[in-house]
Design an enzyme around this catalytic site. Sequence first.
Site, mmCIF file in Angstrom:
data_model
loop_
_atom_site.group_PDB
_atom_site.id
_atom_site.type_symbol
_atom_site.label_atom_id
_atom_site.label_comp_id
_atom_site.label_asym_id
_atom_site.label_seq_id
_atom_site.Cartn_x
_atom_site.Cartn_y
_atom_site.Cartn_z
ATOM 1 C CG ASP A 153 -1.660 1.334 1.360
ATOM 2 O OD1 ASP A 153 -2.461 1.660 0.472
ATOM 3 O OD2 ASP A 153 -1.402 2.050 2.342
ATOM 4 C CG ASP A 166 2.376 -0.019 5.147
ATOM 5 O OD1 ASP A 166 2.081 -0.322 3.976
ATOM 6 O OD2 ASP A 166 1.647 0.692 5.861
ATOM 7 C CE1 TYR A 208 -5.626 4.188 2.899
ATOM 8 C CE2 TYR A 208 -4.496 2.274 3.773
ATOM 9 C CZ TYR A 208 -4.480 3.457 3.047
ATOM 10 O OH TYR A 208 -3.304 3.885 2.476
ATOM 11 C CD GLU A 253 2.927 5.412 5.022
ATOM 12 O OE1 GLU A 253 3.145 4.197 5.106
ATOM 13 O OE2 GLU A 253 2.213 6.028 5.831
#
Length: 585
Positions: free
Chosen positions: A164, A167, A325, A536
Amino acid sequence: MSMYGRDPWGGPLEMHTDSATDDDRSRNLNEFDRAALSRRLDETQQSWLLGPGEKKKKKYVDLGCVVVSRKIFVWTVALMLAAGFVAGFVALIVKFVPRHHEHPPQADNYTVALQKALMFFNAQKSGKLPRHNNVSWRGNSCMNDGKSDKSGAVLKDLVGGYYDAGDTIKFHFPKAFAMTMLSWSVIEYSAKYEAAGELNHVKEIIKWGTDYFLKTFNSTADTINQIVAQVVGKGDTSGGTSDPNDHTCWMRPEDIDYPRPVTECSSCSDLAAEMAAALASASIVFKDNKAYSKKLVHGAATLWKFARDQRGSYSAGGSDAATFYNSSMYWDEFVWGGAWMYYATGNQSYLYLASHPKLAKHAGAFWGGPDYGVLSWDNKLTGAQVLLTRLRLFLSPGYPYEETLKTFHNQTSIIMCSYLPYFNSFNRTRGGLIQLNHGRPQPLQYVVNAAFLATLYSDYLDAADTPGWYCGPNFYSTNELRKFAETQIDYILGKNPRKMSYVVGYGNHYPKHVHHRGPDKHDGFHDVRTNYNYTEPTLAGNAGLVAALVALSGDRTTRIDKNTIFAAVPPMFPIPPPPPAPWKP
């Protein structure tokens, strides 16, 4: 005695017999000669005097197989020598005079950034990588996903797909949204992808995702009762656990040796409907590969049935996904997924559902509120409204869909108005970045989605020969929407107070410690790897960026593809019967 006769010189000739002397005759003859020579002779007279003329003899050259006139031969040789001289002279000029090569036009900034943004997906690939993967420092990783789950719930091949973000978790909810956005951009702007040399690349990226999704449920069945929601269920960021997981173990995915649990769900309408949208939209992208497209459509239909039959949210009940999420509802996925199912199949039952007033109401189409008009991985309503407005603009299906489609069209116009700087729906930073999430972290993912929708809607209006739209009593040109999109993407590419590009690899100044999702509400940015709010990157964010960049790239005269999305849609109105045969007595 005298005799009369005709003078051959043109007058009467009188001959006398007299006794003239010889001197007299000689004198008369001399005078006669001078008179004759002083007169001009006609052709007949000349022929009498000269007799038949002597013809000049022609000269010939024997070439062995043919005999030609010497004059023609000489001229032919001379011309050949002259032509050879000219050709040789031109060849010398071409060889020694400096040449200026015509180079193809330099790619615009959006095209260059597009190529960088697409590379992110290659870097996020999991599983056995293809040889042509263009990120040299990545290798095969997590080759046992799904096969060694200790819970015993899943013992299947889940190798592949995408990580994703920073990570190595495979979150299927945002990943499905990312694949849907990429497919939408390809359907609309395939010509621009082709011009950028990236069409095959982006299609390969989409297929890598859809191939994986087909592994997460029984895609050959018509009915299912569960799907895989994510791989690696533990993503605890609190640091209060000693169990190895994606956030406590900072290692390359190629080196992961800890267990990777699999999470399934049996009541997850939002996730299933979004995955159905991903497969349905991709089936249009791959419509020329009939077997694969049909496989995607079947899988999408199976997921859609599961989503409708077993209602629930995938992130309910305090699941691990809720930390990262969390899904607020599934009604917007029903509108969004229903629209894509209709475009992929032409089955009007999907359109009936997607345009049903009650479903639109549940999805928040009439609510308004501070986040209205913001497209994201959690809220697809705005995207669905634009997608169905497209149907009204180009096909106008009429009753019973017109009521809701007209509302969606009006709401889309209002949303586009809210993006413009003349209105106060959303604040902007001093540098000009629109604050669609009202100053909360990670703003760029929402900005790129809005830039894509604004450019796309502008192109829809242009394709419909409509020069603009109304915001209240004021009329705005479609150029205003494009200008908004350009200012926002230009900000991201470096036209901001920090002169910093937020696309890694683009420009001279960009984040170096990536864990990068963008600046804060004061145009600030901290290039610190552990601060994921700044550094990120994510699949969903980059999919919107790719869509916005391709929409803005290249020549504006290259319009959207009006028809491909309607390839499976039958004619809205019955075809009139042929005229009757002529009457015969």
